[in-house]
Design a protein around this motif. Structure first.
Motif, PDB file in Angstrom:
ATOM      1  N   TYR A  22       2.161 112.763 -31.749  1.00 25.16           N
ATOM      2  CA  TYR A  22       1.067 113.505 -31.124  1.00 25.16           C
ATOM      3  C   TYR A  22      -0.076 112.525 -30.899  1.00 25.16           C
ATOM      4  N   ILE A  23      -0.537 112.457 -29.657  1.00 32.79           N
ATOM      5  CA  ILE A  23      -1.675 111.605 -29.328  1.00 32.79           C
ATOM      6  C   ILE A  23      -2.661 112.473 -28.544  1.00 32.79           C
ATOM      7  N   PRO A  24      -3.816 112.734 -29.102  1.00 28.52           N
ATOM      8  CA  PRO A  24      -4.793 113.564 -28.396  1.00 28.52           C
ATOM      9  C   PRO A  24      -5.195 112.934 -27.059  1.00 28.52           C
ATOM     10  N   ALA A  25      -5.290 113.741 -26.041  1.00 25.51           N
ATOM     11  CA  ALA A  25      -5.608 113.257 -24.694  1.00 25.51           C
ATOM     12  C   ALA A  25      -6.906 112.467 -24.658  1.00 25.51           C
ATOM     13  N   GLU A  26      -7.864 112.829 -25.481  1.00 29.27           N
ATOM     14  CA  GLU A  26      -9.148 112.125 -25.461  1.00 29.27           C
ATOM     15  C   GLU A  26      -9.046 110.704 -26.024  1.00 29.27           C
ATOM     16  N   THR A  27      -7.912 110.361 -26.615  1.00 29.18           N
ATOM     17  CA  THR A  27      -7.730 109.004 -27.138  1.00 29.18           C
ATOM     18  C   THR A  27      -6.810 108.159 -26.249  1.00 29.18           C
ATOM     19  N   TYR A  28      -6.399 108.695 -25.105  1.00 27.66           N
ATOM     20  CA  TYR A  28      -5.485 107.963 -24.219  1.00 27.66           C
ATOM     21  C   TYR A  28      -6.106 106.646 -23.759  1.00 27.66           C
ATOM     22  N   THR A  29      -5.263 105.674 -23.604  1.00 25.67           N
ATOM     23  CA  THR A  29      -5.619 104.373 -23.062  1.00 25.67           C
ATOM     24  C   THR A  29      -4.977 104.279 -21.689  1.00 25.67           C
ATOM     25  N   PHE A  30      -5.703 103.787 -20.713  1.00 28.25           N
ATOM     26  CA  PHE A  30      -5.173 103.689 -19.360  1.00 28.25           C
ATOM     27  C   PHE A  30      -5.131 102.242 -18.901  1.00 28.25           C
ATOM     28  N   ILE A  31      -4.026 101.896 -18.267  1.00 31.73           N
ATOM     29  CA  ILE A  31      -3.861 100.571 -17.691  1.00 31.73           C
ATOM     30  C   ILE A  31      -4.710 100.534 -16.414  1.00 31.73           C
ATOM     31  N   PRO A  32      -5.504  99.491 -16.211  1.00 35.05           N
ATOM     32  CA  PRO A  32      -6.344  99.445 -15.011  1.00 35.05           C
ATOM     33  C   PRO A  32      -5.522  99.325 -13.728  1.00 35.05           C
ATOM     34  N   GLU A  33      -6.113  99.780 -12.665  1.00 38.36           N
ATOM     35  CA  GLU A  33      -5.501  99.644 -11.351  1.00 38.36           C
ATOM     36  C   GLU A  33      -5.998  98.374 -10.689  1.00 38.36           C
ATOM     37  N   ILE A  34      -5.203  97.869  -9.770  1.00 40.63           N
ATOM     38  CA  ILE A  34      -5.588  96.711  -8.974  1.00 40.63           C
ATOM     39  C   ILE A  34      -6.430  97.221  -7.821  1.00 40.63           C
ATOM     40  N   GLU A  35      -7.518  96.559  -7.551  1.00 44.50           N
ATOM     41  CA  GLU A  35      -8.372  96.940  -6.431  1.00 44.50           C
ATOM     42  C   GLU A  35      -7.584  96.859  -5.133  1.00 44.50           C
ATOM     43  N   ALA A  36      -7.872  97.732  -4.194  1.00 45.72           N
ATOM     44  CA  ALA A  36      -7.126  97.822  -2.937  1.00 45.72           C
ATOM     45  C   ALA A  36      -7.047  96.489  -2.202  1.00 45.72           C
ATOM     46  N   ASP A  37      -8.143  95.731  -2.160  1.00 45.84           N
ATOM     47  CA  ASP A  37      -8.115  94.459  -1.429  1.00 45.84           C
ATOM     48  C   ASP A  37      -7.272  93.408  -2.135  1.00 45.84           C
ATOM     49  N   GLU A  38      -7.065  93.538  -3.462  1.00 48.38           N
ATOM     50  CA  GLU A  38      -6.219  92.613  -4.195  1.00 48.38           C
ATOM     51  C   GLU A  38      -4.744  92.930  -4.016  1.00 48.38           C
TER      52      GLU A  38
END
Length: 131
Positions: A112-128
């Protein structure tokens, strides 16, 4: 927007994800091909509906030396559409060590991992992300 443009709008920074600890878990998942992506064998047998895995359970197109997809420009639609940040298994992969996708799935089933503790992988900027 062309159909292929949709695939470019939300690219995940996989290098950052690996540094964060994702362990390239998505490259170990079952990749089912869509009917139009299946190559018809010359011998008349049914076409293969998935991408093979190597002996360690990684996609055969995953280059372990570079941690890159060897068929990035021609990768299956499911790979283009997959968004790890919406997959609970990413949260488990970032917190637990695992040897294969089955072990990760087993750990995910009892975690169980509470949603408020989620870690997100960053997105690449559109121009990159321009190909």
């Amino acid at each position: 927007m062309a159909a292929n443009d949709a695939y470019k709008t939300r690219l995940i920074d996989c290098d950052a994800g690996r540094r964060m600890g994702c362990q390239s878990f998505c490259c170990r998942m079952l990749v089912r091909l869509k009917p139009h992506e299946m190559e018809k064998p010359a011998d008349g047998t049914p076409p293969k509906s998935f991408i093979d895995k190597d002996e360690e359970g990684y996609c055969i197109h995953f280059d372990k030396k570079t941690s890159l997809c060897g068929i990035w420009e021609q990768r299956p639609e499911i790979c283009r559409e997959y968004e790890c940040n919406s997959d609970f298994m990413l949260q488990v992969a970032l917190r637990e060590t695992f040897c294969n996708i089955v072990e990760l799935a087993t750990k995910a089933a009892s975690t169980y991992i509470p949603a408020e503790t989620y870690t997100f992988i960053p997105e690449i900027e559109a121009d990159e992300s321009e190909d």
